[in-house]
Design a protein around this motif. Structure first.
Motif, PDB file in Angstrom:
ATOM      1  N   THR A   1     -49.662  66.794  96.727  1.00  0.00           N
ATOM      2  CA  THR A   1     -50.454  67.907  96.224  1.00  0.00           C
ATOM      3  C   THR A   1     -51.670  68.153  97.112  1.00  0.00           C
ATOM      4  O   THR A   1     -52.054  67.304  97.934  1.00  0.00           O
ATOM      5  CB  THR A   1     -50.946  67.642  94.790  1.00  0.00           C
ATOM      6  OG1 THR A   1     -51.950  66.621  94.815  1.00  0.00           O
ATOM      7  CG2 THR A   1     -49.792  67.195  93.897  1.00  0.00           C
TER       8      THR A   1
ATOM      9  N   ILE B   1     -40.933  69.576  87.744  1.00  0.00           N
ATOM     10  CA  ILE B   1     -42.223  70.252  87.828  1.00  0.00           C
ATOM     11  C   ILE B   1     -42.200  71.388  86.818  1.00  0.00           C
ATOM     12  O   ILE B   1     -41.371  72.303  86.919  1.00  0.00           O
ATOM     13  CB  ILE B   1     -42.493  70.796  89.242  1.00  0.00           C
ATOM     14  CG1 ILE B   1     -42.359  69.673  90.282  1.00  0.00           C
ATOM     15  CG2 ILE B   1     -43.882  71.430  89.318  1.00  0.00           C
ATOM     16  CD1 ILE B   1     -42.543  70.131  91.715  1.00  0.00           C
TER      17      ILE B   1
ATOM     18  N   TYR C   1     -45.889  79.829  87.758  1.00  0.00           N
ATOM     19  CA  TYR C   1     -46.220  79.280  89.072  1.00  0.00           C
ATOM     20  C   TYR C   1     -45.805  80.255  90.165  1.00  0.00           C
ATOM     21  O   TYR C   1     -45.014  81.183  89.938  1.00  0.00           O
ATOM     22  CB  TYR C   1     -45.507  77.941  89.278  1.00  0.00           C
ATOM     23  CG  TYR C   1     -44.016  78.012  89.019  1.00  0.00           C
ATOM     24  CD1 TYR C   1     -43.117  78.388  90.019  1.00  0.00           C
ATOM     25  CD2 TYR C   1     -43.502  77.746  87.753  1.00  0.00           C
ATOM     26  CE1 TYR C   1     -41.752  78.487  89.765  1.00  0.00           C
ATOM     27  CE2 TYR C   1     -42.145  77.846  87.491  1.00  0.00           C
ATOM     28  CZ  TYR C   1     -41.280  78.219  88.499  1.00  0.00           C
ATOM     29  OH  TYR C   1     -39.933  78.329  88.235  1.00  0.00           O
TER      30      TYR C   1
ATOM     31  N   SER D   1     -47.223  76.585  93.374  1.00  0.00           N
ATOM     32  CA  SER D   1     -48.644  76.668  93.033  1.00  0.00           C
ATOM     33  C   SER D   1     -48.761  76.988  91.547  1.00  0.00           C
ATOM     34  O   SER D   1     -48.258  78.019  91.090  1.00  0.00           O
ATOM     35  CB  SER D   1     -49.330  77.762  93.851  1.00  0.00           C
ATOM     36  OG  SER D   1     -49.165  77.535  95.238  1.00  0.00           O
ATOM     37  N   SER D   2     -49.430  76.102  90.801  1.00  0.00           N
ATOM     38  CA  SER D   2     -49.500  76.262  89.360  1.00  0.00           C
ATOM     39  C   SER D   2     -50.348  77.454  88.950  1.00  0.00           C
ATOM     40  O   SER D   2     -51.412  77.716  89.524  1.00  0.00           O
ATOM     41  CB  SER D   2     -50.071  74.991  88.727  1.00  0.00           C
ATOM     42  OG  SER D   2     -50.194  75.150  87.323  1.00  0.00           O
TER      43      SER D   2
ATOM     44  N   GLY E   1     -49.383  71.466  82.508  1.00  0.00           N
ATOM     45  CA  GLY E   1     -48.445  71.380  83.621  1.00  0.00           C
ATOM     46  C   GLY E   1     -48.284  69.933  84.056  1.00  0.00           C
ATOM     47  O   GLY E   1     -49.235  69.145  84.039  1.00  0.00           O
TER      48      GLY E   1
ATOM     49  N   ILE F   1     -45.901  66.956  86.662  1.00  0.00           N
ATOM     50  CA  ILE F   1     -44.886  66.571  87.655  1.00  0.00           C
ATOM     51  C   ILE F   1     -44.521  65.119  87.363  1.00  0.00           C
ATOM     52  O   ILE F   1     -45.394  64.251  87.347  1.00  0.00           O
ATOM     53  CB  ILE F   1     -45.417  66.663  89.103  1.00  0.00           C
ATOM     54  CG1 ILE F   1     -45.984  68.050  89.406  1.00  0.00           C
ATOM     55  CG2 ILE F   1     -44.321  66.294  90.102  1.00  0.00           C
ATOM     56  CD1 ILE F   1     -46.723  68.123  90.734  1.00  0.00           C
TER      57      ILE F   1
ATOM     58  N   GLU G   1     -50.675  65.713  87.076  1.00  0.00           N
ATOM     59  CA  GLU G   1     -50.959  66.984  86.428  1.00  0.00           C
ATOM     60  C   GLU G   1     -50.612  68.135  87.370  1.00  0.00           C
ATOM     61  O   GLU G   1     -50.759  68.027  88.586  1.00  0.00           O
ATOM     62  CB  GLU G   1     -52.441  67.068  86.026  1.00  0.00           C
ATOM     63  CG  GLU G   1     -52.814  66.151  84.882  1.00  0.00           C
ATOM     64  CD  GLU G   1     -54.218  66.427  84.350  1.00  0.00           C
ATOM     65  OE1 GLU G   1     -54.952  67.220  84.994  1.00  0.00           O
ATOM     66  OE2 GLU G   1     -54.570  65.867  83.310  1.00  0.00           O
ATOM     67  N   PHE G   2     -50.137  69.234  86.780  1.00  0.00           N
ATOM     68  CA  PHE G   2     -49.788  70.412  87.572  1.00  0.00           C
ATOM     69  C   PHE G   2     -50.403  71.643  86.899  1.00  0.00           C
ATOM     70  O   PHE G   2     -49.722  72.456  86.313  1.00  0.00           O
ATOM     71  CB  PHE G   2     -48.258  70.552  87.680  1.00  0.00           C
ATOM     72  CG  PHE G   2     -47.804  71.690  88.550  1.00  0.00           C
ATOM     73  CD1 PHE G   2     -48.146  71.748  89.885  1.00  0.00           C
ATOM     74  CD2 PHE G   2     -47.013  72.710  88.030  1.00  0.00           C
ATOM     75  CE1 PHE G   2     -47.715  72.797  90.700  1.00  0.00           C
ATOM     76  CE2 PHE G   2     -46.582  73.762  88.821  1.00  0.00           C
ATOM     77  CZ  PHE G   2     -46.931  73.805  90.154  1.00  0.00           C
ATOM     78  N   ASN G   3     -51.737  71.691  86.977  1.00  0.00           N
ATOM     79  CA  ASN G   3     -52.459  72.775  86.339  1.00  0.00           C
ATOM     80  C   ASN G   3     -53.029  73.737  87.375  1.00  0.00           C
ATOM     81  O   ASN G   3     -52.895  73.508  88.583  1.00  0.00           O
ATOM     82  CB  ASN G   3     -53.561  72.208  85.443  1.00  0.00           C
ATOM     83  CG  ASN G   3     -53.001  71.394  84.286  1.00  0.00           C
ATOM     84  OD1 ASN G   3     -51.934  71.720  83.754  1.00  0.00           O
ATOM     85  ND2 ASN G   3     -53.692  70.330  83.909  1.00  0.00           N
TER      86      ASN G   3
ATOM     87  N   THR H   1     -53.444  73.666  91.440  1.00  0.00           N
ATOM     88  CA  THR H   1     -52.676  72.590  92.075  1.00  0.00           C
ATOM     89  C   THR H   1     -51.501  73.164  92.851  1.00  0.00           C
ATOM     90  O   THR H   1     -50.742  73.989  92.344  1.00  0.00           O
ATOM     91  CB  THR H   1     -52.137  71.600  91.029  1.00  0.00           C
ATOM     92  OG1 THR H   1     -53.218  71.062  90.286  1.00  0.00           O
ATOM     93  CG2 THR H   1     -51.378  70.463  91.697  1.00  0.00           C
TER      94      THR H   1
ATOM     95  N   ALA I   1     -48.119  71.948  94.874  1.00  0.00           N
ATOM     96  CA  ALA I   1     -47.208  70.824  95.087  1.00  0.00           C
ATOM     97  C   ALA I   1     -46.273  71.149  96.250  1.00  0.00           C
ATOM     98  O   ALA I   1     -45.534  72.142  96.199  1.00  0.00           O
ATOM     99  CB  ALA I   1     -46.406  70.546  93.830  1.00  0.00           C
TER     100      ALA I   1
END
Length: 308
Positions: free
Chosen positions: A153, A167, A177, A266-267, A273, A275, A286-288, A291, A293
């Motif tokens: 990330t 994800i 996303y 991209s969140s 969110g 992963i 976290e995928f907020n 973020t 990835a």
């Protein structure tokens, strides 16, 4: 001692042990199971067979070298040495979970209860451990390379996957996303994206192919229905339940990721969110919002001993 190389034995708690921890005593665990019509003796037998298998294996291994026993929950905090030999005693999931914390160390996977465990990743029985270990130490046995997926990330976090990465949202909601595949970008709304390795291509990935094929009018003989090789230098991404709207697209919902391609997400989610890899939600990122990835094939490679 026959060897200076440390042997690390990886085990997991049995279902009975987990129930005892949950209900404090075996008596309460038994009451709970039998109240629901379950056979307590089945859990007892499984736990006894597993414990006996571990005890026998460790007893032999201590005659060969130093032995360190690890329970699955501490894998992420243990520092493996480059020359360690790893013996995994458990189910397929334990083998996969162990491999992602290694970097080329040989893994000998033992099926402790062949009557209960299919063991696609467990090529050896307990009685074969002595011969297999000695051949591993003398480099006279075959192994199989296992490719892994890796996510990095923009805030410096990294996660490896032996089977697959997920994800998306933590719960049954929609993920928002921006998906980037090479030079193509599109905003998507879906229930999440799965990135599969060759090892994982006969699991979650296969269920996706099967489900998609079953929706169409004519049966589809998809060329990936039986998966792809464990050491394949590519991954596949699959978008789950993509939703087309005025603001979201569905042009890129399935495809290959190679060392020469770019794949990132991209969140656009304020919260919830996530992963995670290999179905283990506790070990997650976290995928907020904000973020990014980036997904690629990892330079790390698993090394599973498979015999002759």
């Amino acid at each position: 001692m026959l060897s200076d190389r440390k042997i690390v034995v990886v085990t997991r708690k049995t279902r009975l042990q987990e129930l005892k921890e949950k209900y404090c005593t075996l008596g309460q665990a038994k009451f709970y199971l039998e109240h629901l019509g379950e056979s307590f003796s089945d859990y007892e037998e499984e736990s006894t067979l597993y414990s006996n298998s571990v005890t026998k294996a460790v007893g032999f291994l201590k005659t060969v070298s130093r032995v360190q026993q690890l329970e699955r929950s501490v894998l992420s905090t243990y520092l493996f040495s480059p020359d360690d030999v790893i013996v995994v005693i458990g189910q397929d999931g334990l083998v996969a979970n162990t491999l992602k914390y290694l970097n080329g160390q040989p893994v000998i996977a033992v099926n402790p209860i062949p009557s209960l465990y299919d063991g696609q990743l467990l090529p050896f029985l307990g009685d074969e451990l002595e011969e297999v270990l000695l051949q591993t130490l003398s480099h006279s046995i075959n192994s199989k390379s296992i490719a892994m997926a890796e996510v990095n990330t923009n805030i410096g976090q990294t996660l490896l996957a032996v089977n697959d990465l997920f994800i998306g949202p933590k719960s049954h909601t929609s993920a928002r996303y921006l998906l980037t595949v090479d030079n193509h970008q599109e905003e998507q709304s879906s229930s999440g994206v799965i990135i599969s390795t060759g090892l994982g291509s006969t699991g979650w990935f296969r269920s996706i192919i099967t489900g998609a094929s079953g929706i169409v009018d004519e049966p589809v003989n998809h060329h990936l229905k039986n998966g792809f090789s464990w050491d394949s230098e590519f991954l596949y991404y699959s978008v789950r339940e993509p939703f087309p709207s005025a603001n979201t697209q569905c042009d890129k919902i399935f495809g290959k990721i190679t060392n020469h391609s770019k794949f990132s997400m991209s969140s656009k989610m304020a919260e919830n969110g996530v992963i995670f890899s290999d179905g283990i939600e506790q070990d997650s990122l976290e995928f907020n919002a904000g973020t990014i990835a980036n997904i690629s094939i990892s330079s790390r490679v698993g090394n599973l001993i498979v015999g002759h």
